[in-house]
Design a protein around this motif. Structure first.
Motif, PDB file in Angstrom:
ATOM      1  N   MET A 130     -25.321 -13.376  -9.260  1.00  0.00           N
ATOM      2  CA  MET A 130     -24.518 -13.713  -7.980  1.00  0.00           C
ATOM      3  C   MET A 130     -24.116 -12.546  -7.306  1.00  0.00           C
ATOM      4  SD  MET A 130     -21.112 -16.208  -7.773  1.00  0.00           S
ATOM      5  CE  MET A 130     -19.986 -14.824  -8.585  1.00  0.00           C
ATOM      6  N   ARG A 182     -28.041 -11.204  -3.489  1.00  0.00           N
ATOM      7  CA  ARG A 182     -27.451 -12.360  -2.694  1.00  0.00           C
ATOM      8  C   ARG A 182     -28.429 -13.397  -2.265  1.00  0.00           C
ATOM      9  NH1 ARG A 182     -22.301 -10.951  -3.449  1.00  0.00           N
ATOM     10  NH2 ARG A 182     -21.911  -8.531  -3.267  1.00  0.00           N
ATOM     11  N   LEU A 188     -26.093 -18.244  -5.088  1.00  0.00           N
ATOM     12  CA  LEU A 188     -25.203 -18.631  -6.053  1.00  0.00           C
ATOM     13  C   LEU A 188     -23.839 -18.129  -5.738  1.00  0.00           C
ATOM     14  CD1 LEU A 188     -27.055 -17.427  -9.369  1.00  0.00           C
ATOM     15  CD2 LEU A 188     -26.943 -19.747  -8.611  1.00  0.00           C
ATOM     16  N   ASN A 189     -23.028 -19.151  -5.952  1.00  0.00           N
ATOM     17  CA  ASN A 189     -21.570 -18.754  -5.817  1.00  0.00           C
ATOM     18  C   ASN A 189     -20.804 -19.202  -7.116  1.00  0.00           C
ATOM     19  OD1 ASN A 189     -20.829 -21.726  -5.268  1.00  0.00           O
ATOM     20  ND2 ASN A 189     -21.365 -21.264  -3.105  1.00  0.00           N
ATOM     21  N   ILE A 190     -19.546 -18.820  -7.219  1.00  0.00           N
ATOM     22  CA  ILE A 190     -18.730 -19.470  -8.396  1.00  0.00           C
ATOM     23  C   ILE A 190     -18.591 -20.700  -8.465  1.00  0.00           C
ATOM     24  CG2 ILE A 190     -16.317 -19.208  -7.421  1.00  0.00           C
ATOM     25  CD1 ILE A 190     -17.606 -18.053 -11.040  1.00  0.00           C
ATOM     26  N   GLN A 191     -18.519 -21.414  -7.411  1.00  0.00           N
ATOM     27  CA  GLN A 191     -18.454 -23.134  -7.633  1.00  0.00           C
ATOM     28  C   GLN A 191     -19.668 -23.766  -8.080  1.00  0.00           C
ATOM     29  OE1 GLN A 191     -17.668 -21.111  -4.918  1.00  0.00           O
ATOM     30  NE2 GLN A 191     -15.952 -22.086  -3.870  1.00  0.00           N
TER      31      GLN A 191
END
Length: 256
Positions: free
Chosen positions: A67, A71, A75-78
């Motif tokens: 993540m 880029r 992907l993101n933390i959620q």
């Protein structure tokens, strides 16, 4: 003590080199520390009969690594947390011998170790990244020697019998002194705001240390490992960093 000092110097030189280089070297180092920390945590809680879901946990740091470094993956933390909560609950359904305690501890370990530790990566390229380590290690060092010289009143005897209130205060003052010296040397402004940050980090570093100590008490172990002679394992040395890294990042991002 000699073994502790030599090991500390080697670790300091390695840390200095990696943080100065930054980039992929820093990201890979954080990934490795996360994996080692999860392994130590797994070994500790397994002594209490917890069935740690290691297949799930050891892949979490890799997704965080991707993540932060690729880029284009989107992907993101959620998304990552959703994947892991869904996966862990699915395993709970499929494995009859797995209990709610097992998946709860597994999910906690992901938030406690790799999630907090990867905040170091977010500070890459920012001079204030050094406050993460200055406040944590400065607090530890000053608290240790102040406690030896002046310590009388116990801070939290049931968790760490050797820690004293005097040592704790010495750690806070040491963190503040080293942070202000760092700001002066590198001509960084915001003395008051960053001085306050150093005090907050010092207090939280000590809470992080005590939290790790309580987990060790519950697991009936003295150290998480022995990867660093005289210091113990990764979690023994980086328990404070787990707390200071996010605090430094969010403080300078939203308050400066």
């Amino acid at each position: 003590m000699l073994k502790r000092i030599i090991s500390g110097l080697v670790g300091f030189i390695l840390l200095l080199t990696i943080v100065i280089k930054g980039g992929m070297a820093l990201s890979i180092s954080v990934l490795l520390l996360s994996l080692l920390g999860l392994y130590e945590f797994n070994s500790a809680v397994s002594k209490n009969g917890i069935k740690y879901v290691s297949i799930i946990s050891y892949t979490f740091p890799f997704l965080l690594f991707l993540m932060f470094n690729i880029r284009g993956l989107g992907l993101n933390i959620q998304i990552i947390l959703f994947i892991y909560i869904l996966s862990i609950l699915s395993i709970l359904v499929l494995k009859k011998d797995l209990l709610l305690n097992d998946i709860s501890v597994t999910l906690f370990s992901l938030l406690y170790i790799p999630f907090l530790l990867f905040h170091i990566t977010l500070l890459d390229g920012n001079k204030l990244i050094w406050l993460v380590f200055i406040t944590a290690f400065g607090t530890d060092t000053f608290a240790y020697f102040t406690g030896i010289l002046f310590g009388k009143r116990k801070l939290c005897p049931e968790l760490s019998p050797k820690k004293t209130i005097e040592g704790s205060i010495g750690g806070i003052l040491g963190s503040l002194l080293l942070s202000l010296l760092f700001l002066k040397i590198f001509n960084i402004e915001h003395y008051v705001q960053l001085g306050i940050l150093s005090i907050i980090c010092s207090i939280m570093a000590q809470i992080g240390d005590l939290a790790a100590s309580k987990i060790k008490r519950i697991s009936n172990i003295k150290d998480y490992g022995n990867i660093m002679p005289g210091h113990g394992g990764v979690l023994d040395r980086f328990d404070s960093i787990l707390f200071t890294a996010p605090i430094v990042y969010y403080y300078i991002t939203y308050l400066l």
